[in-house]
Design an enzyme around this catalytic site. Structure first.
Site, PDB file in Angstrom:
ATOM      1  N   ARG A  50       0.907  -1.107  -0.152  1.00  0.00           N
ATOM      2  CA  ARG A  50       0.008   0.043   0.025  1.00  0.00           C
ATOM      3  C   ARG A  50       0.975   1.178  -0.236  1.00  0.00           C
ATOM      4  O   ARG A  50       0.607   2.200  -0.693  1.00  0.00           O
ATOM      5  CB  ARG A  50      -0.936  -0.055   1.034  1.00  0.00           C
ATOM      6  CG  ARG A  50      -1.740   1.267   1.153  1.00  0.00           C
ATOM      7  CD  ARG A  50      -2.530   1.415   2.223  1.00  0.00           C
ATOM      8  NE  ARG A  50      -3.159   0.568   3.299  1.00  0.00           N
ATOM      9  CZ  ARG A  50      -1.997   0.701   4.302  1.00  0.00           C
ATOM     10  NH1 ARG A  50      -1.228   1.609   4.505  1.00  0.00           N
ATOM     11  NH2 ARG A  50      -2.436  -0.272   5.404  1.00  0.00           N
ATOM     12  N   TYR A 102     -15.501  16.925 -17.318  1.00  0.00           N
ATOM     13  CA  TYR A 102     -15.981  15.503 -17.368  1.00  0.00           C
ATOM     14  C   TYR A 102     -17.041  15.340 -16.336  1.00  0.00           C
ATOM     15  O   TYR A 102     -16.722  15.916 -15.343  1.00  0.00           O
ATOM     16  CB  TYR A 102     -14.572  14.710 -17.048  1.00  0.00           C
ATOM     17  CG  TYR A 102     -14.652  13.294 -16.916  1.00  0.00           C
ATOM     18  CD1 TYR A 102     -15.020  12.539 -18.157  1.00  0.00           C
ATOM     19  CD2 TYR A 102     -14.875  12.652 -15.825  1.00  0.00           C
ATOM     20  CE1 TYR A 102     -15.450  11.113 -17.891  1.00  0.00           C
ATOM     21  CE2 TYR A 102     -14.816  11.098 -15.547  1.00  0.00           C
ATOM     22  CZ  TYR A 102     -15.426  10.516 -16.746  1.00  0.00           C
ATOM     23  OH  TYR A 102     -15.350   9.069 -16.524  1.00  0.00           O
ATOM     24  N   ASP A 174      -6.023  18.470 -15.776  1.00  0.00           N
ATOM     25  CA  ASP A 174      -6.582  16.960 -16.345  1.00  0.00           C
ATOM     26  C   ASP A 174      -5.879  17.055 -17.597  1.00  0.00           C
ATOM     27  O   ASP A 174      -6.374  17.444 -18.489  1.00  0.00           O
ATOM     28  CB  ASP A 174      -8.048  16.925 -16.195  1.00  0.00           C
ATOM     29  CG  ASP A 174      -8.434  15.310 -16.533  1.00  0.00           C
ATOM     30  OD1 ASP A 174      -7.569  14.847 -17.144  1.00  0.00           O
ATOM     31  OD2 ASP A 174      -9.548  15.134 -15.855  1.00  0.00           O
ATOM     32  N   LYS A 199      -7.104   5.800 -20.182  1.00  0.00           N
ATOM     33  CA  LYS A 199      -7.256   6.398 -21.447  1.00  0.00           C
ATOM     34  C   LYS A 199      -6.160   6.217 -22.393  1.00  0.00           C
ATOM     35  O   LYS A 199      -5.568   4.972 -22.555  1.00  0.00           O
ATOM     36  CB  LYS A 199      -7.867   7.891 -21.616  1.00  0.00           C
ATOM     37  CG  LYS A 199      -8.941   7.963 -20.355  1.00  0.00           C
ATOM     38  CD  LYS A 199     -10.168   7.125 -20.774  1.00  0.00           C
ATOM     39  CE  LYS A 199     -11.302   7.485 -19.661  1.00  0.00           C
ATOM     40  NZ  LYS A 199     -11.739   8.637 -18.956  1.00  0.00           N
TER      41      LYS A 199
HETATM   42  C1  LIG Z   1     -12.309   9.079 -17.802  1.00  0.00           C
HETATM   43  C2  LIG Z   1     -11.779  10.433 -17.263  1.00  0.00           C
HETATM   44  C3  LIG Z   1     -11.860  10.853 -15.835  1.00  0.00           C
HETATM   45  C4  LIG Z   1     -11.865   9.749 -15.003  1.00  0.00           C
HETATM   46  O1  LIG Z   1     -11.040   8.664 -14.947  1.00  0.00           O
HETATM   47  P1  LIG Z   1     -11.472   7.159 -14.327  1.00  0.00           P
HETATM   48  O2  LIG Z   1     -10.148   6.470 -14.620  1.00  0.00           O
HETATM   49  O3  LIG Z   1     -12.510   6.802 -15.340  1.00  0.00           O
HETATM   50  O4  LIG Z   1     -11.757   7.348 -13.091  1.00  0.00           O
HETATM   51  C5  LIG Z   1     -11.427  12.096 -15.704  1.00  0.00           C
HETATM   52  N1  LIG Z   1     -11.060  12.943 -16.585  1.00  0.00           N
HETATM   53  C6  LIG Z   1     -11.283  12.796 -17.756  1.00  0.00           C
HETATM   54  C7  LIG Z   1     -10.983  14.009 -18.609  1.00  0.00           C
HETATM   55  C8  LIG Z   1     -11.474  11.580 -18.395  1.00  0.00           C
HETATM   56  O5  LIG Z   1     -11.628  11.141 -19.770  1.00  0.00           O
END
Ligand SMILES: *Cc1c(COP(=O)(O)O)cnc(C)c1O
Length: 386
Positions: A50, A102, A174, A199
């Protein structure tokens, strides 16, 4: 850290031939939850997974190097990474978030606000006056998504970092939509970068993960401390898979964005399409900023189909190569209808303000052949009588 190799080399070579026991070229996965102490009161480099784990640390170091940060925490999802960064705030502190962020991000911010963990205000960050007005409320943190989801609005990171720092606020970007292959916000002045590694970074739609990367060492240490306290960390197997994905990040994105650019042009010239949102198009409102702060225009785009929801439904049904699904950034092409899918959490007023209409469709362009993808779109337009 402080790796001076080119980013492509960092991505391709991390962990390669670094194992000493057998000379394994591909790095092994360390699934062990615990590690033997060297002696009484003498833990080794790792003691409990952890707190830290060799596979997760390898991914964290790679991401910190790629983004130009001093440290990173790898989390179980992108939202866990955002929540980790939000933990830097006290209950009376304000976050300025994009009005078209998002939807999962909005849901998390609203939920945290509902529990009095922070306050949130949503603002159109491409509107200078609106940003100035919101700044008077004294935010402690500004969250930016650029390009935004799904309308690909572009925010000038350098400019907003300067404004944030003048007011003593931290800037969080982000960077999920571009990845460090195409944009490095920490080098433009941001304090934190977050990723949904689900992603483009993993890139194969088979891992859920996230990461928070901090520019300065104190912030990185604070994130690592809180991740250990709450246990939001990612699994070693997921870290191994994500590193595997990152080795091909640059060539994947290079090809995917080339195809996305061609599809954007095709759509722009199609009579069934009212508007195309792609920062690579010269008439896109954020084109100049994107050309300056990004290394490429990315593999995401959206467009407004004439005929609203019914046309969108029939169009999507006629596609064979684009799969109707949420998520993005994988090697496969996906199509989403934000209003009924990714953004259905937003209320009608917010949706309208951010431009998420009935005919809006979002594409994540994969590695398939460009002509095949355009051909698939042509057939779907034909099914609508175009
Ligand atoms: C998918 C996404 C998230 C969230 O990520 P998860 O891995 O699904 O928790 C946050 N910001 C953006 C721009 C995303 O496309």
């Amino acid at each position: 850290m402080g790796d001076t190799k080119a980013p492509e080399t960092i991505a391709a070579s991390t962990g390669i031939a670094g194992e000493n026991a057998f000379g394994a070229v591909a790095p092994p996965i360390y699934l062990s939850s615990t590690f033997a102490f060297e002696g009484f009161g003498r833990p080794g480099k790792f003691d409990y997974s952890r707190t830290d784990n060799p596979s997760r640390a390898m991914l964290a170091n790679t991401l910190a190097n790629l983004e130009g940060g001093s440290g990173a925490v790898v989390t179980a999802s992108g939202l866990a990474a955002l929540d980790l960064v939000l933990s830097r705030l006290d209950s009376d502190q304000l976050v300025l978030a994009p009005h078209d962020c998002y939807a999962g991000t909005a849901r998390l911010l609203d939920a945290r606000q509902g529990r009095d963990d922070l306050a949130v205000d949503y603002v159109d960050q491409t509107d200078d006056k609106a940003v100035q007005r919101a700044l008077r409320e004294g935010p402690a943190m500004i969250l930016v998504e650029t390009p935004s989801n799904p309308l690909m609005r572009v925010v000038d990171i350098e400019k907003i970092a300067e404004i944030a720092h003048e007011r003593g606020a931290k800037l969080v970007v982000d960077n999920t939509f571009l990845s460090p292959a195409l944009q490095r916000p920490l080098l433009l002045g941001a304090d934190f970068v977050i990723h949904s590694t689900t992603k483009f970074l993993n890139g194969h739609s088979d891992v859920l993960g996230g990461a928070a990367i901090a520019k300065n060492a104190d912030d990185a240490a604070a994130l690592a401390h809180w991740a250990n306290v709450t246990g939001v960390v990612g699994a070693p197997f997921d870290a191994y898979m994500t590193l595997r994905g990152i080795r091909t990040l640059f060539p994947r994105l290079e090809r995917q964005q080339r195809t996305a650019g061609a599809i954007a042009l095709f759509l722009q010239n199609h009579p069934a399409v009212a508007r195309v949102y792609y920062p690579g198009l010269p008439d896109h409102a954020g084109h100049e900023i994107a050309a300056r702060q990004q290394r490429g225009f990315g593999a995401m785009l959206s467009f407004e189909l004439q005929g609203g929801r019914e046309a969108a439904r029939r169009f999507v049904a006629a596609l064979k190569l684009f799969t109707l699904a949420e998520s993005l950034g994988g090697i496969e092409s996906l199509i989403a209808h934000p209003k009924t899918m990714t953004h259905s959490y937003l209320d009608a007023q917010t949706m309208e303000a951010s431009g998420i209409s009935d005919g809006l469709l979002r594409l994540s362009v994969g590695l398939e052949n460009e002509n095949d993808l355009v051909g698939d779109l042509i057939k779907a337009f034909a099914a609508l009588g175009w």
